[in-house]
Scaffold this motif. Structure first.
Motif, PDB file in Angstrom:
ATOM      1  N   ALA A 351      32.430  35.580  49.377  1.00  0.00           N
ATOM      2  CA  ALA A 351      33.146  35.636  48.204  1.00  0.00           C
ATOM      3  C   ALA A 351      32.935  34.377  47.234  1.00  0.00           C
ATOM      4  O   ALA A 351      32.702  33.340  47.777  1.00  0.00           O
ATOM      5  N   ASP A 353      34.921  32.740  44.263  1.00  0.00           N
ATOM      6  CA  ASP A 353      36.366  32.307  43.923  1.00  0.00           C
ATOM      7  C   ASP A 353      36.413  31.524  42.462  1.00  0.00           C
ATOM      8  O   ASP A 353      35.924  30.507  42.651  1.00  0.00           O
ATOM      9  N   TYR A 406      35.302  37.668  43.709  1.00  0.00           N
ATOM     10  CA  TYR A 406      34.642  39.002  44.029  1.00  0.00           C
ATOM     11  C   TYR A 406      33.777  38.687  45.207  1.00  0.00           C
ATOM     12  O   TYR A 406      33.281  37.801  45.430  1.00  0.00           O
ATOM     13  N   ARG A 437      38.221  39.911  40.359  1.00  0.00           N
ATOM     14  CA  ARG A 437      39.474  40.727  41.132  1.00  0.00           C
ATOM     15  C   ARG A 437      40.525  39.956  41.411  1.00  0.00           C
ATOM     16  O   ARG A 437      40.215  38.893  41.885  1.00  0.00           O
ATOM     17  N   HIS A 439      43.259  38.020  44.028  1.00  0.00           N
ATOM     18  CA  HIS A 439      42.818  37.759  45.229  1.00  0.00           C
ATOM     19  C   HIS A 439      44.221  36.929  45.931  1.00  0.00           C
ATOM     20  O   HIS A 439      44.881  37.392  46.880  1.00  0.00           O
ATOM     21  N   TYR A 499      40.439  41.094  47.276  1.00  0.00           N
ATOM     22  CA  TYR A 499      39.604  41.688  46.004  1.00  0.00           C
ATOM     23  C   TYR A 499      39.678  42.899  45.759  1.00  0.00           C
ATOM     24  O   TYR A 499      38.609  43.608  45.572  1.00  0.00           O
ATOM     25  N   ASP A 630      39.729  41.874  53.694  1.00  0.00           N
ATOM     26  CA  ASP A 630      39.726  40.380  53.673  1.00  0.00           C
ATOM     27  C   ASP A 630      39.759  39.969  55.056  1.00  0.00           C
ATOM     28  O   ASP A 630      40.663  39.345  55.609  1.00  0.00           O
TER      29      ASP A 630
END
Length: 923
Positions: A351, A353, A406, A437, A439, A499, A630
């Motif tokens: 990921a 972030d 994402y 996205r 999270h 996400y 996740d």
């Protein structure tokens, strides 16, 4: 200001004047008595007008020479002019003292290898409250402009309140009756930050005057400081030991398949790039009223106020590593990852972030006291003191941690001096708002309040006849302390983690990291956190979730409302500790001769009783469940949202003896010996008997719990020092010391099984326990020399060793002394004809910062060797005005931390250099 010290302590004392009592008090029991106005009739007093750096060094040297204990100190150069911008930064120049910094400013001190929780900090003889969750005091909350002196007492006397195994540090503020008539000082300067390229103002002023023939005095001081700083960081939060992992790309290649599996290796958890934009604002004031109707009485009323606001606005881009997504791993000989690729597996795993976070501090300190000195008769002096101080940090719920990201692939290389990063799709992939996205979003922070009320009565009795026994001190002390710590937290991970849901593109923008590190991107997406919160709780977001999941709008709306995201609740690791301490002491002083050499010695004993009550909130863990989409996270489910109150108590008593001997081999050569027993009470947070989950991730379940039955650390200490005062402002000193600390509290991490609804889970639980013994010994060397041409040099070094050092190759060892390390200082100065210049170098060698890193994991964290150069120069235009220049960290040194081994990168911090120019006036 006027500084007083005795010239000839070997002269027997007859009946004392009030001045004599005050002088002895300042030298022998500074926590009890205050200074008195100078009396020209007393020829044992040398009056030094402290003005300038050399004069302040001389005053501190004479204090050290005259003291009955092993101590070192710093005296203000002039009214309202402390040598450094921060009290901690001045204390670091003292032999045996090292500091930890926050935002480039000194915050905590370590003395002789014992960290901030082991040092008692007094302001004008009174313990001051702290906004921290433990006992450690933050020196960055006090401006240097209000301070007139600071003394580090390395060996105690019974008259000093117990609590500091490392040292007792007393900070003093000016008193109006210490001056003759009207005095005033003011300064204005501008501070330039090299990284943020911002300039901010700092102003201070102090006014003091006496009235009614010198019987009434009033002093008022104020200070305002502002900084707009930028801190650049690279960070791997922690390394996970004992991991078995496979290079997936090599499994299908016969040439590499046998070597594809790696066992018992260290894997980094993440790699973050952080830019923290910080507004630091400190507003402080001090007010003192004194009334001395006669030479037998003096009343002092004083108040201190300081507000310190740190508004942190951090922009980060982070990369989280999941074992199932790691590939092309390269390792060092010690088993640490040297480089890796984080890949996508069916579109899930690695990921990228975009993180917004606030590390704010909203601190307010208030301290008030009343002190009455009374010369009852020629033999007896009484001092009564009542005080209260309160420290609050009201950042609970005002801090936040938010993530938009994402699933992505990237590569990290730790093989160089500074890690490097390459992102799949190039740096442009970090700038595309369509990829963002939702999270994680959390509001958090601590509401901490610490209140200390003290009541003391101290007496000094001097015999009428002249004998070897010169005086006796005795007294009683009571402290009532209550520390309340409420952690406020709320998040919506149960809804958003994974996400899954889009954040509108218009909420994202590009952030550029100015003056940043090389080898990593300096641009990434950012957003307004409050706009993110608003959207995450909006009906628009609820409808998006309902459309994507097939759930009803009402169910999604109810799930969002249940998160209480905008109204953080009190978390289960909150606590309240009430502590009552009752102490009594006696100290006896003697003067005699041994082979015509003056011998001063004192011995005493202090008895202390401590009662502690701890209140907390415990929540019963019911289950842990996977987070949809996740695989790197788990959701904790509790039996109740509010928890169950927990209350327990404990009590103990201690008898603490001490002995201090000073033999004057010649007028300028002194040999000292000190023996004592000291204690430090357990950290407040360690007392709370509540089980709290700290990390819930697949394969990494961690929790912590407290222990109300903890006993204090108890140390047996001895010191031997030799001091040679060979010129007017020159001396050499060498000291050896040893401390044996019993009942050392160790936070051990052990596996514990929790039987939950979905099965049995093994947590690594960290609990504090008494039982270990730590031996610490060391050598201190100090040299001060001034030349007739105006130049001078000040140098010192501390070498500290302990049997409580961590064996880096033993991953099962959990007992070690945090903060233990050597340090050196060198200052070269020049002062002549109104011109003054200084270059100061401070070096703290590498040390273990934490046995278990507070950033997560179960591994230790080390701080690497750090040396900083500070410079200053000033010129006296006339007797009133002075212009000055200051430079802090002028070589732009960066601060580094690593894990168990140096190859395990943890943190690189760049606060940059700071420069100031200003003008100062004294009247």
């Amino acid at each position: 200001m006027t500084h007083k010290t005795t010239k000839a302590l070997a002269i027997p004392f007859a009946k004392r004047s009030l001045l004599g009592v005050a002088i002895a008090s300042a030298l022998h029991a500074p926590a009890v008595f205050a200074q008195q106005p100078a009396d020209s009739a007393n020829d044992n007093v040398e009056v030094i007008e402290v003005r300038g750096f050399t004069s302040s060094l001389k005053a501190s040297m004479l204090d050290k020479k005259a003291a009955s204990v092993v101590s070192d100190g710093i005296t203000a150069e002039d009214l309202g002019k402390f040598p450094d911008q921060n009290v901690a930064e001045s204390l670091q120049r003292i032999t045996g003292v090292a500091i930890d910094r926050s935002g480039g400013e000194g915050q905590f001190i370590t003395v002789r290898g014992f960290g901030p929780q082991f040092n008692t900090v007094l302001v004008n003889g009174r313990q001051i409250a702290t906004e921290n969750q433990g006992r450690e005091f933050s020196f960055d909350t006090l401006p240097a402009e209000l301070i007139s002196g600071a003394t580090v007492y390395k060996s105690p006397m019974a008259s000093m309140q117990e609590g500091g195994i490392g040292a007792t540090v007393e900070v003093t503020t000016a008193r109006p009756l210490d001056f003759d008539g009207f005095k005033a000082a003011a300064s204005v300067k501008g501070m330039y930050e090299e990284i943020s390229e911002e300039t901010t103002p700092q102003v201070s002023g102090l006014v003091s005057n006496t009235f009614a023939d010198g019987t009434v005095g009033v002093l008022a001081a104020a200070s305002f400081q502002q900084r707009k700083a930028q801190t650049n960081m690279l960070e791997t939060r922690y390394w996970r030991p004992g991991v078995s992992i496979t290079n997936r790309s090599e499994l299908d290649n016969p040439a590499y398949a046998e070597n594809a599996q790696f066992n018992n290796v260290f894997i980094p958890q993440n790699f973050d790039q952080i830019v923290d934009l910080v507004d630091r604002e400190r507003t402080s004031a001090n007010l003192v009223f004194q009334y001395a109707p006669s030479d037998k009485m003096k009343l002092t009323l004083d108040g201190l106020y300081s507000q310190f606001e740190v508004d942190s606005d951090a922009h980060s881009v982070g990369h989280w590593f999941s074992d199932s997504n790691l590939d092309n791993l390269q390792f060092t000989d010690l088993g640490s990852v040297q480089s890796l690729d984080s890949t996508l597996v069916e579109g899930v795993g690695g990921a990228t972030d975009f993180i917004r976070r606030r590390f704010g501090r909203d601190v307010e300190i208030q301290a008030f006291g009343a002190n009455f000195e009374w010369l009852v008769n020629d033999s007896l002096t009484a001092v009564f003191d009542v005080s209260t101080s309160t420290a609050e940090d009201s950042s609970g719920g005002n801090n936040f941690f938010t993530v938009v990201g994402y699933n992505n692939a990237y590569s990290v290389d730790y093989s160089g001096n500074t890690p490097t990063l390459q992102v799949n799709g190039g740096n442009e992939a970090l700038l595309d708002p369509s990829l963002g996205r939702l999270h994680y979003n959390e509001r958090n922070g601590f509401d901490t309040e610490d209140t200390i009320s003290e009541y003391r009565a101290d007496f000094e009795w001097v015999p009428e006849s002249m004998t070897a026994f010169t005086r006796m001190e005795f007294g009683v002390y009571f402290q009532d302390r209550e520390k309340e710590n409420n952690r406020r937290s709320s998040d919506s991970c149960s809804v958003y983690c994974g996400y899954q849901f889009d954040l509108p593109d218009e909420l994202l923008s590009v952030f550029t990291a100015e003056n940043y590190f090389g080898g990593v991107p300096n641009q990434w997406l950012t957003y307004d956190p409050e706009a993110y919160f608003d959207y995450a709780m909006s009906d628009e977001a609820a409808q998006q979730i309902a459309d994507a999941t097939g759930a009803s709008f009402d169910d999604v709306r109810a799930a969002l409302d249940a998160t209480s995201l905008n109204n953080p609740s009190i978390a289960s690791d909150s606590f309240a500790v009430q502590e009552e301490v009752l102490s009594a002491y006696m100290q006896f002083f003697f003067q005699t001769e041994v082979s015509d050499m003056p011998l001063d010695f004192n011995f005493g004993i202090r008895y202390s009783e401590t009662y502690t009550q701890v209140d907390g909130i415990g929540r019963v863990l019911q289950d842990i469940q996977p987070v949809p989409n996740d695989p790197s996270d788990l959701d904790t489910i509790y039996a109740t949202d509010t928890g169950t109150p927990v209350s327990e108590s404990n009590s103990y008593s201690n008898l603490l003896p001490d002995l201090n001997i000073k033999l004057s081999l010649t007028d300028d050569l002194m040999l000292r010996y000190a023996y004592s027993q000291t204690l430090t009470r357990p950290t407040m947070g360690d007392l709370v008997p509540v089980f709290n989950v700290t990390t819930a991730r697949p394969g990494n379940l961690q929790a912590q719990a407290g222990n109300t039955e903890l006993k204090p650390f108890l140390s047996t200490n001895w010191d031997i020092s030799l001091e040679y005062y060979y010129a007017d402002t020159s001396y050499l000193a060498a000291a050896v010391f040893q401390k044996e600390v019993e009942d050392f509290i160790v936070a051990t991490v052990q596996p514990e099984t929790q039987n939950l609804d979905s099965g049995a889970y093994e947590f690594n639980v960290r609990r504090p326990r008494n039982g270990e013994t730590a031996n610490v010994d060391g050598i201190e060397l100090a040299w001060l020399h001034t030349f007739e041409n105006g130049f001078g040099i000040q140098a010192n070094a501390t070498i500290v060793n302990s049997d409580a050092e961590l064996d880096r190759d033993d991953t099962s060892q959990v007992f070690a002394l945090e903060g233990l390390g050597d340090s050196q200082n060198l200052t070269v100065f020049y002062e002549m004809d109104g011109f003054q210049a200084r270059v100061a170098y401070n070096n703290r060698e590498g040390f273990m910062q934490d046995v278990v890193s507070p950033l997560g994991g179960v591994e230790p964290r080390y701080t690497e060797t750090y040396g900083q150069v500070d410079v200053s120069a000033s010129y006296d235009i006339d007797e009133t005005f002075t212009v000055f220049f200051e430079g802090i960290n002028v070589t732009g040194e960066e601060f580094r931390r690593h894990g168990r081994y140096e190859e395990q990168f943890v943190q690189l911090v760049d606060d940059g250099a700071r420069y100031a120019v200003g003008v100062r006036a004294t009247f």
